[in-house]
Every structure is written in structure tokens, then in C-alpha cells.
Design an enzyme around this catalytic site. Structure first.
Site, PDB file in Angstrom:
ATOM      1  N   GLU A   1       0.821  -1.216   0.000  1.00 53.96           N
ATOM      2  CA  GLU A   1       0.000   0.000   0.000  1.00 53.96           C
ATOM      3  C   GLU A   1       0.855   1.266   0.000  1.00 53.96           C
ATOM      4  O   GLU A   1       2.039   1.227   0.357  1.00 53.96           O
ATOM      5  CB  GLU A   1      -0.945   0.011   1.213  1.00 53.96           C
ATOM      6  CG  GLU A   1      -0.246  -0.013   2.560  1.00 53.96           C
ATOM      7  CD  GLU A   1      -1.119   0.507   3.704  1.00 53.96           C
ATOM      8  OE1 GLU A   1      -1.659   1.616   3.589  1.00 53.96           O
ATOM      9  OE2 GLU A   1      -1.240  -0.204   4.723  1.00 53.96           O
TER      10      GLU A   1
ATOM     11  N   LYS B   1      -3.439  -2.022  15.075  1.00 50.47           N
ATOM     12  CA  LYS B   1      -2.727  -1.188  16.033  1.00 50.47           C
ATOM     13  C   LYS B   1      -3.479  -1.067  17.346  1.00 50.47           C
ATOM     14  O   LYS B   1      -4.699  -1.003  17.372  1.00 50.47           O
ATOM     15  CB  LYS B   1      -2.495   0.189  15.456  1.00 50.47           C
ATOM     16  CG  LYS B   1      -1.020   0.483  15.338  1.00 50.47           C
ATOM     17  CD  LYS B   1      -0.791   1.682  14.493  1.00 50.47           C
ATOM     18  CE  LYS B   1      -1.604   1.638  13.307  1.00 50.47           C
ATOM     19  NZ  LYS B   1      -1.570   1.279  12.149  1.00 50.47           N
TER      20      LYS B   1
HETATM   21  N1  PSU Z   1      -1.188   0.954   9.804  1.00 55.50           N
HETATM   22  C1  PSU Z   1       0.040   1.548   9.813  1.00 55.50           C
HETATM   23  N2  PSU Z   1       0.220   2.669   9.117  1.00 55.50           N
HETATM   24  C2  PSU Z   1      -0.771   3.191   8.371  1.00 55.50           C
HETATM   25  C3  PSU Z   1      -2.057   2.553   8.345  1.00 55.50           C
HETATM   26  C4  PSU Z   1      -2.204   1.443   9.079  1.00 55.50           C
HETATM   27  O1  PSU Z   1       0.946   1.078  10.461  1.00 55.50           O
HETATM   28  O2  PSU Z   1      -0.545   4.222   7.732  1.00 55.50           O
HETATM   29  C5  PSU Z   1      -3.124   3.051   7.430  1.00 55.50           C
HETATM   30  C6  PSU Z   1      -3.534   1.891   6.500  1.00 55.50           C
HETATM   31  O3  PSU Z   1      -3.512   2.361   5.178  1.00 55.50           O
HETATM   32  C7  PSU Z   1      -4.942   1.564   6.932  1.00 55.50           C
HETATM   33  C8  PSU Z   1      -5.412   2.926   7.353  1.00 55.50           C
HETATM   34  O4  PSU Z   1      -5.724   0.996   5.934  1.00 55.50           O
HETATM   35  O5  PSU Z   1      -4.299   3.454   8.073  1.00 55.50           O
HETATM   36  C9  PSU Z   1      -6.654   2.882   8.200  1.00 55.50           C
HETATM   37  O6  PSU Z   1      -7.190   4.171   8.235  1.00 55.50           O
HETATM   38  P1  PSU Z   1      -8.667   4.386   8.822  1.00 55.50           P
HETATM   39  O7  PSU Z   1      -8.536   4.026  10.273  1.00 55.50           O
HETATM   40  O8  PSU Z   1      -8.950   5.856   8.602  1.00 55.50           O
HETATM   41  O9  PSU Z   1      -9.551   3.481   8.051  1.00 55.50           O
END
Ligand code: PSU
Ligand code: MN
Length: 304
Positions: free
Chosen positions: A25, A159
Site C-alpha cells: 500500500e 494497532k
Molecule cells: N497501519 C500503519 N500505518 C498506516 C495505516 C495502518 O501502520 O498508515 C493506514 C492503513 O492504510 C490503513 C489505514 O488501511 O491506516 C486505516 O485508516 P482508517 O482508520 O482511517 O480506516
């Protein structure tokens, strides 16, 4: 939507010749890590995948096209351009139609990977149900994507800024298998443990490949989570990081951070509060995930 895809030569040749490919990604590059560590990480993980005999396909959106594979200059752009949007399922039409530059999240990358015929994707951690999600309704679109899109996501769990219990409940409801790779515990990203178990423990890439194959042969649409704990040497203490996360969450609340800004804000705060150790851990776990993902892609391809 396939007419929106463009490929690097490396990825196109790999797909044409049924070689193993691992999707990566761009949100993690544009919104998950600071420069220059982000672009260094992006290049290193591509090489780790190549060393395992697979081909990396970093996915992002530029000039009205979904790029399957990025060259060095494009990686640099995703790492430095401050106007890169964060692209999940809902954002595809706007970013493509407007010709803007967009980094794909886990959900966004899964959509693009499926269109390109890529079944394995490696990242850091997935999004999930946020703490107090029962009030804010902040539930990542990564979870609904996992329910419907046929890609195995290798990650270090979700996380610990999230509500892991509710995240796992949501995945169960949506029928997403959560596999522990050589572990019985669902890892919490920076730490190897979380207090929550996984659905199934598998110990080899071949076992994971067999599970993926069986799921999709059965016509059971949707993704899988392959939860791979951060290596022991790089892991942070579960309790220490929890205190840092509490503080980051309080600051997010005090600053009225909402919507898609929540995750990048929390990641940046945690990095500041740990004096950068969380960034080192983050990079280490991504490297480990891509290595395992490449092995799974090789094992899956050899079944085809
Ligand atoms: N985990 C990480 N770094 C990130 C993300 C997740 O260690 O940058 C990003 C991923 O792209 C994941 C997104 O899909 O955060 C989730 O964002 P949200 O909680 O707004 O859906
Ligand atoms: Mn959200």
C-alpha cells in the site's frame, strides 16, 4: 474498472507468467511515516520481496490511473508530496475522476490488488474499530473490505490505538478468518501480544496457502488476516505503549480530530511520544510482514 489499471513492466510480466506477486500500500508511505524513512522503507520492502523470489507491486493512484507497481520517482512523490489524498473504497471515483494523486489504504489496496489478480498483500497493521467506536461509529472500511474482497492481508495485527476486542468481533461477524502466523495470540502491532487469541494458528507458508486456496475454492468471498507478530528484538512493551496511546487518544479528542485524520494523527503522536522508537518498530514489523507475505505468495502460486 480494469481499464483504469496500469502496470510497471516488472509486475505485468510477473502476472502474465504466473509468478508470485505481493501487493503493497501507499498510505503507509504518504500518511503513516515521515520522510525520508518512508521512502527508504518502501524501497527496502520491495527488495525483500524480490529476494524471496516474488515481485512487489506498490499500488497508488495518479493521473486518473490505478498504478500497479511504482517506479522510484513515483515512490519519492508519494513520500514527499503533501497533497497526496488517502484513498479508501469511497474515495476511488473522486480521485480517479479528478486526476488527483491518492495513496491507497488497506481497503483501497485490496480493491486494486483483486482487480489486478494479486492475492497476497503485506502491510503494517489494518484499520479497525476505534476505541469509543460505539459512540463515534469510527470503524475502518478495511474491515468491510476484508469481508468482500479476496486478498490475504499479512499484518502485525491491528494497532493498539484501536479497540482490538471489538475489531475481532467485527471480523468474526463478517466471516474473516484471523490466522496467527506461528502464534496463538493476536499481535497488537508494536507488541507481540494483546491478550486476545487468533482463530487459527498456522506455522508455514504452505499451510496458509492451502487455507487461502480452500476458502476461495469454496466460493467464500472475502479476505483473510495473516497476523504476524513483530520480531522479538524490535517489539515494544505492551504496557508502556498503552500509556503512550492513552495520551495520544486524549490529544486527538482535545483537538477534535475525526474521520480519516484520526489514524495518521495518532500514529504521529505515538511516534513523537516514544521519541521515534515506535517508528523503528513500525519499519521492522513491515519488513517482517513482507518477507512472510512473499513466502506465502510463492507457496500459493506453486499450487496453481
Ligand atoms: N497501519 C500503519 N500505518 C498506516 C495505516 C495502518 O501502520 O498508515 C493506514 C492503513 O492504510 C490503513 C489505514 O488501511 O491506516 C486505516 O485508516 P482508517 O482508520 O482511517 O480506516
Ligand atoms: Mn476511521
Amino acid at each position: 474498472m480494469k481499464s483504469y489499471l496500469t502496470y510497471t513492466d516488472e509486475v505485468r510480466q510477473a502476472l502474465e507468467n504466473n509468478k508470485p506477486v505481493v501487493a503493497l500500500e501507499t498510505t503507509i508511505i504518504s500518511h503513516g511515516m515521515p520522510y525520508p524513512q518512508n521512502v527508504e522503507m518502501a524501497k527496502q520492502v520491495e527488495n525483500i520481496i524480490r529476494e524471496q523470489g516474488a515481485v512487489p507491486a506498490t499500488i497508488g493512484i495518479m493521473n486518473g490511473k490505478i498504478k500497479i507497481g511504482l517506479n522510484e520517482q513515483e515512490l519519492e512523490e508519494f513520500a514527499t508530496n503533501p497533497s497526496v489524498a488517502k484513498v479508501s473504497r469511497r474515495d476511488f471515483p473522486y480521485i480517479l475522476a479528478s486526476g488527483k494523486i491518492g495513496a491507497t489504504t488497506v481497503a483501497g489496496t485490496m480493491i486494486a490488488a483483486q482487480l489486478a489478480g494479486i492475492r497476497v498483500f503485506a502491510t503494517g497493521g489494518i484499520g479497525g474499530v476505534h476505541r469509543e467506536g460505539e459512540i463515534t461509529w469510527d470503524v475502518s472500511a478495511d474491515l468491510t473490505e476484508l469481508a468482500q474482497t479476496n486478498v490475504a492481508v499479512v499484518c502485525a495485527g491491528a494497532k493498539s490505538i484501536l479497540d482490538l476486542g471489538r475489531t475481532l468481533e467485527y471480523l468474526e461477524t463478517q466471516g474473516v478468518p484471523v490466522v496467527g502466523y506461528q502464534t496463538d495470540q493476536f499481535p497488537s502491532f508494536f507488541a507481540r501480544e494483546s491478550g486476545y487469541g487468533v482463530d487459527f494458528r498456522l506455522n508455514t507458508p504452505e499451510e496458509v496457502a492451502a487455507l487461502m486456496d480452500t476458502k476461495w475454492q469454496l466460493g467464500l468471498e472475502g479476505g483473510l488476516i495473516i497476523a504476524n507478530p513483530v520480531p522479538e528484538a524490535d517489539a515494544l512493551d505492551h504496557r508502556e505503549i498503552e500509556a503512550v496511546i492513552q495520551q495520544a487518544l486524549n490529544e486527538a479528542k482535545a483537538n477534535n480530530i475525526t474521520g480519516k485524520n484520526v489514524t495518521p494523527f495518532l500514529l504521529d503522536k505515538v511516534k513523537q511520544l516514544t521519541g521515534g522508537t515506535s517508528l523503528q518498530t513500525n519499519i521492522a514489523l513491515v519488513k517482517h510482514n513482507v518477507e512472510v507475505a512473499a513466502k506465502i505468495a510463492v507457496a500459493y502460486q506453486s499450487k496453481k
